[in-house]
Design a protein around this motif. Structure first.
Motif, mmCIF file in Angstrom:
data_model
loop_
_atom_site.group_PDB
_atom_site.id
_atom_site.type_symbol
_atom_site.label_atom_id
_atom_site.label_comp_id
_atom_site.label_asym_id
_atom_site.label_seq_id
_atom_site.Cartn_x
_atom_site.Cartn_y
_atom_site.Cartn_z
ATOM 1 N N PHE A 84 0.805 -1.214 0.000
ATOM 2 C CA PHE A 84 0.000 0.000 0.000
ATOM 3 C C PHE A 84 0.844 1.272 0.000
ATOM 4 O O PHE A 84 0.304 2.380 -0.107
ATOM 5 N N VAL A 85 2.157 1.150 0.099
ATOM 6 C CA VAL A 85 3.032 2.316 0.139
ATOM 7 C C VAL A 85 3.077 3.073 -1.195
ATOM 8 O O VAL A 85 3.077 4.310 -1.199
ATOM 9 N N PRO A 86 3.130 2.405 -2.357
ATOM 10 C CA PRO A 86 3.192 3.162 -3.616
ATOM 11 C C PRO A 86 2.058 4.169 -3.773
ATOM 12 O O PRO A 86 2.275 5.284 -4.264
ATOM 13 N N GLU A 87 0.853 3.805 -3.361
ATOM 14 C CA GLU A 87 -0.282 4.728 -3.447
ATOM 15 C C GLU A 87 -0.056 5.955 -2.561
ATOM 16 O O GLU A 87 -0.372 7.091 -2.945
ATOM 17 N N VAL A 88 0.511 5.719 -1.384
ATOM 18 C CA VAL A 88 0.789 6.809 -0.455
ATOM 19 C C VAL A 88 1.868 7.738 -1.013
ATOM 20 O O VAL A 88 1.760 8.968 -0.937
ATOM 21 N N ILE A 89 2.920 7.147 -1.565
ATOM 22 C CA ILE A 89 3.998 7.958 -2.154
ATOM 23 C C ILE A 89 3.474 8.777 -3.335
ATOM 24 O O ILE A 89 3.848 9.946 -3.513
ATOM 25 N N ALA A 90 2.585 8.190 -4.123
ATOM 26 C CA ALA A 90 2.004 8.909 -5.263
ATOM 27 C C ALA A 90 1.232 10.137 -4.778
ATOM 28 O O ALA A 90 1.313 11.216 -5.376
ATOM 29 N N ALA A 91 0.471 9.968 -3.688
ATOM 30 C CA ALA A 91 -0.273 11.094 -3.123
ATOM 31 C C ALA A 91 0.674 12.167 -2.615
ATOM 32 O O ALA A 91 0.435 13.372 -2.789
ATOM 33 N N CYS A 92 1.778 11.747 -1.985
ATOM 34 C CA CYS A 92 2.770 12.681 -1.462
ATOM 35 C C CYS A 92 3.415 13.468 -2.597
ATOM 36 O O CYS A 92 3.569 14.701 -2.514
ATOM 37 N N ARG A 93 3.798 12.788 -3.654
ATOM 38 C CA ARG A 93 4.435 13.459 -4.796
ATOM 39 C C ARG A 93 3.460 14.434 -5.467
ATOM 40 O O ARG A 93 3.849 15.528 -5.894
#
Length: 274
Positions: A215-224
């Motif tokens: 689930f981390v890639p989705e979180v990183i995408a939101a952060c970017r």
């Protein structure tokens, strides 16, 4: 009753061994330097806890799962839960995934959070296990493996990602950390301390937290995406857009804005007194 900690010679095992002893368990530990093997421990103990690095957890569980009986309880201390719990369910044992939300350097688990993911167990067994921790003053949060990993993608993944990016930004700018101390603010000191804390530890731990949680890639995408939108507003020099951006997040945080102010004020006061 016997409790066995696989990987118990490590710092987390050393923290929890006396906790289980105070709860009335005879505690056995296995590790690379012990004569007691993981297999023998698994055969001997009523409660078996796997406390090894994230990337080794599923493999180690797989090595003992076929040996376990339905009158045993199998747990783990891993920062991820979906994979390890699925691996533990391949055994015949009762299964409860555990995640202590703190490192082994704490002086006590009082006031600390431990997440428990009951997967195959009874209410009585769950209550008995969590009582070991709550008697020491810990707080137990009960959830599912998937919800745990989704939350960890934010609580750990987003936090560590942003902290690492901040450190790398300072490096890329060629900023001398020592020189910044002459210009420091309390908030910068807190941020810098968090960076120092992270980078004083094993990079493999943070690599696993960030790379193995699905689930981390989705979180990183939101952060970017958020960083890109904010950078665009700042570059344009648009105070109205900035106020709107800021207000949306303030409304979402709600009463935690005031709570955060109070907590950091208290922390800053302690720092000043030192």
């Amino acid at each position: 009753m016997k409790a066995g900690i696989i990987g118990g010679t490590g710092k987390m095992g050393q923290l929890f061994a006396p906790i289980f002893e105070r709860a009335g368990y005879e505690v056995l530990v296995s590790g690379r330097s012990t004569a007691l093997t993981n297999e023998k421990l698994a055969d001997t103990c009523d409660l078996v806890i796997v406390s090894v690095p994230i990337r080794d957890t599923v493999r180690v569980i797989g090595g003992i799962a076929p040996l376990l009986r339905d009158d045993q309880l199998l747990c783990d201390f891993t920062s991820l839960k979906v994979g390890p719990v699925a691996a533990m369910l391949r055994s015949k044992a009762a299964v409860i995934g555990l995640h202590p939300m703190f490192g082994p350097t704490v002086s006590s688990i009082s006031g600390q959070t431990i997440v428990a993911c009951p997967a195959r167990t009874t209410d009585a067994a769950l209550s008995s296990l969590t009582a070991v921790f709550t008697r020491e003053g810990a707080v137990c949060t009960i959830t599912t493996p998937e919800e745990h990993d989704r939350m960890m993608a934010v609580v750990q993944g987003l936090t560590h990602f942003v902290t690492i990016c901040m450190a790398d930004s300072i490096r890329r700018l060629g900023v001398d950390i020592k020189k910044t101390e002459k210009f420091t603010s309390p908030v910068y000191q807190i941020e810098l301390s968090l960076i120092g804390r992270l980078f004083s530890q094993d990079p493999a731990l943070y690599a696993d937290i960030l790379e193995q949680n699905p689930f981390v890639p989705e979180v990183i995408a939101a952060c970017r995406s958020a960083a890109g939108d904010l950078a665009d507003i700042v570059t344009r020099g648009d105070p109205e857009a900035f106020a709107e951006f800021f207000s949306r997040d303030s409304r979402h945080l709600g009463t935690y804005c005031e709570r955060g102010q109070e907590l950091t004020d208290a922390l800053i006061e302690c720092m000043v007194r030192k």
